[in-house]
Design a protein around this motif. Sequence first.
Motif, mmCIF file in Angstrom:
data_model
loop_
_atom_site.group_PDB
_atom_site.id
_atom_site.type_symbol
_atom_site.label_atom_id
_atom_site.label_comp_id
_atom_site.label_asym_id
_atom_site.label_seq_id
_atom_site.Cartn_x
_atom_site.Cartn_y
_atom_site.Cartn_z
ATOM 1 N N SER A 200 0.846 -1.187 0.000
ATOM 2 C CA SER A 200 0.000 0.000 0.000
ATOM 3 C C SER A 200 0.881 1.237 0.000
ATOM 4 O O SER A 200 1.938 1.258 0.635
ATOM 5 C CB SER A 200 -0.909 0.035 1.230
ATOM 6 N N ASP A 201 0.448 2.249 -0.714
ATOM 7 C CA ASP A 201 1.171 3.520 -0.683
ATOM 8 C C ASP A 201 0.803 4.301 0.571
ATOM 9 O O ASP A 201 1.650 4.932 1.191
ATOM 10 C CB ASP A 201 0.839 4.354 -1.923
ATOM 11 N N VAL A 202 -0.487 4.278 0.908
ATOM 12 C CA VAL A 202 -0.978 5.024 2.070
ATOM 13 C C VAL A 202 -1.804 4.092 2.955
ATOM 14 O O VAL A 202 -2.662 3.369 2.457
ATOM 15 C CB VAL A 202 -1.868 6.219 1.651
ATOM 16 N N VAL A 203 -1.512 4.105 4.249
ATOM 17 C CA VAL A 203 -2.326 3.389 5.225
ATOM 18 C C VAL A 203 -3.025 4.447 6.068
ATOM 19 O O VAL A 203 -2.406 5.083 6.924
ATOM 20 C CB VAL A 203 -1.470 2.459 6.121
ATOM 21 N N GLY B 222 -9.916 -8.734 7.270
ATOM 22 C CA GLY B 222 -8.465 -8.618 7.326
ATOM 23 C C GLY B 222 -7.948 -7.445 8.112
ATOM 24 O O GLY B 222 -6.767 -7.109 8.056
ATOM 25 N N GLY B 223 -8.815 -6.752 8.860
ATOM 26 C CA GLY B 223 -8.361 -5.632 9.674
ATOM 27 C C GLY B 223 -8.163 -4.337 8.914
ATOM 28 O O GLY B 223 -7.610 -3.378 9.440
ATOM 29 N N PHE B 224 -8.604 -4.294 7.656
ATOM 30 C CA PHE B 224 -8.489 -3.041 6.918
ATOM 31 C C PHE B 224 -9.572 -2.963 5.848
ATOM 32 O O PHE B 224 -10.213 -3.950 5.495
ATOM 33 C CB PHE B 224 -7.104 -2.882 6.286
ATOM 34 N N ILE B 225 -9.747 -1.749 5.321
ATOM 35 C CA ILE B 225 -10.728 -1.474 4.281
ATOM 36 C C ILE B 225 -9.973 -0.975 3.055
ATOM 37 O O ILE B 225 -9.105 -0.107 3.165
ATOM 38 C CB ILE B 225 -11.717 -0.383 4.733
ATOM 39 N N PHE C 152 -5.874 10.402 -6.606
ATOM 40 C CA PHE C 152 -4.663 9.860 -7.204
ATOM 41 C C PHE C 152 -4.035 8.683 -6.455
ATOM 42 O O PHE C 152 -3.160 8.012 -6.997
ATOM 43 C CB PHE C 152 -3.615 10.972 -7.354
ATOM 44 N N LEU C 153 -4.449 8.434 -5.211
ATOM 45 C CA LEU C 153 -3.755 7.416 -4.422
ATOM 46 C C LEU C 153 -4.634 6.297 -3.890
ATOM 47 O O LEU C 153 -4.121 5.292 -3.402
ATOM 48 C CB LEU C 153 -3.033 8.089 -3.244
ATOM 49 N N HIS C 154 -5.940 6.430 -3.961
ATOM 50 C CA HIS C 154 -6.809 5.455 -3.313
ATOM 51 C C HIS C 154 -6.838 4.083 -3.976
ATOM 52 O O HIS C 154 -7.316 3.124 -3.377
ATOM 53 C CB HIS C 154 -8.228 6.005 -3.178
ATOM 54 N N GLN C 155 -6.315 3.973 -5.190
ATOM 55 C CA GLN C 155 -6.263 2.658 -5.815
ATOM 56 C C GLN C 155 -5.222 1.762 -5.146
ATOM 57 O O GLN C 155 -5.233 0.552 -5.329
ATOM 58 C CB GLN C 155 -5.964 2.790 -7.306
ATOM 59 N N LYS C 156 -4.341 2.397 -4.384
ATOM 60 C CA LYS C 156 -3.327 1.610 -3.678
ATOM 61 C C LYS C 156 -3.216 2.096 -2.235
ATOM 62 O O LYS C 156 -2.128 2.300 -1.715
ATOM 63 C CB LYS C 156 -1.977 1.720 -4.391
ATOM 64 N N SER C 157 -4.379 2.271 -1.601
ATOM 65 C CA SER C 157 -4.430 2.730 -0.214
ATOM 66 C C SER C 157 -5.418 1.881 0.568
ATOM 67 O O SER C 157 -6.377 1.357 0.004
ATOM 68 C CB SER C 157 -4.858 4.203 -0.140
#
Length: 281
Positions: free
Chosen positions: A130-133, A148-151, A212-217
């Motif tokens: 992930s780029d951003v957690v 899995g503890g995340f969305i 710009f970042l939510h596809q990998k967050s």
Amino acid sequence: MIIWINLPESKIRREQIEKISKHIEEQHMLIEAVDGLKLQDLNYRSKVSEELNIDKNKLNPTYYHNRKNFQSQSTNIKKILPKVGCYLSHLSALKTALDLELDSVIILEDDAVPQLDLIDSLKKYKGMDSDVVYLGGHSKKLPDKISGGFISCEEFNLFGTYGYYLPTPEAIKKIFHLLKSTFNDTEKKCLKLRKPSSVPMMMAIDKFYKKFLHQKSICVYPPLVKHNDNIESTIDTSKYYKKRCGNICISELINNSKSEGNDLPTAGLESCINEIFINIE
């Protein structure tokens, strides 16, 4: 390291940071936020220009009146400039992380309230792709399924950059250059975006990250940082902004869902979620 963003004039917020820092055994750094309204002053623009290596002309308030340079629904420059300052403040935090050659970094705005075991809880997210957690955020509703503890932010309408974690040096570098590219037409063409047709444009920082970042967050669940809604906003004090377009802090959404009897996963929540966050009263 935890990097806090704070305006020198915001003494109450700085006092909050000092109280919180006593509860978390992690290296902290407080950096001076960029005051967007002060960009109207030539000397201040020169200072920011030198610190962030940005063309002084692109820090002039008239530059942000053009919607090709800053995307905003408002035409009131006094409402636009605080959002510009927030954007530049996050850019400054990322530059600090790069200059210090950090392997990972937690960036918190001064209205963030972290969970007591923030650092220990974050260790399990180290190295995730992930780029951003996101450690918290605002949304209109919780997703129907959480596992899995995340969305996944690709499927979740999340706003808010008051608390997030960048797990790798590559993520820090990528996001810094993405934000910086909005000032550099040449660098825009060099960025490898998932949507090549999307040209980075300055806008409110949470909207920028979403676009710009939510596809990998991802967003951790339960959240590790909540927003202190009791502190007056330094960006916009209007009722519209306070409601955040109907969005609610995830922490409160969890409380509401429990009171409504919804059966959502709440691993790590021994009781009401507020009880596991640092008390700054």
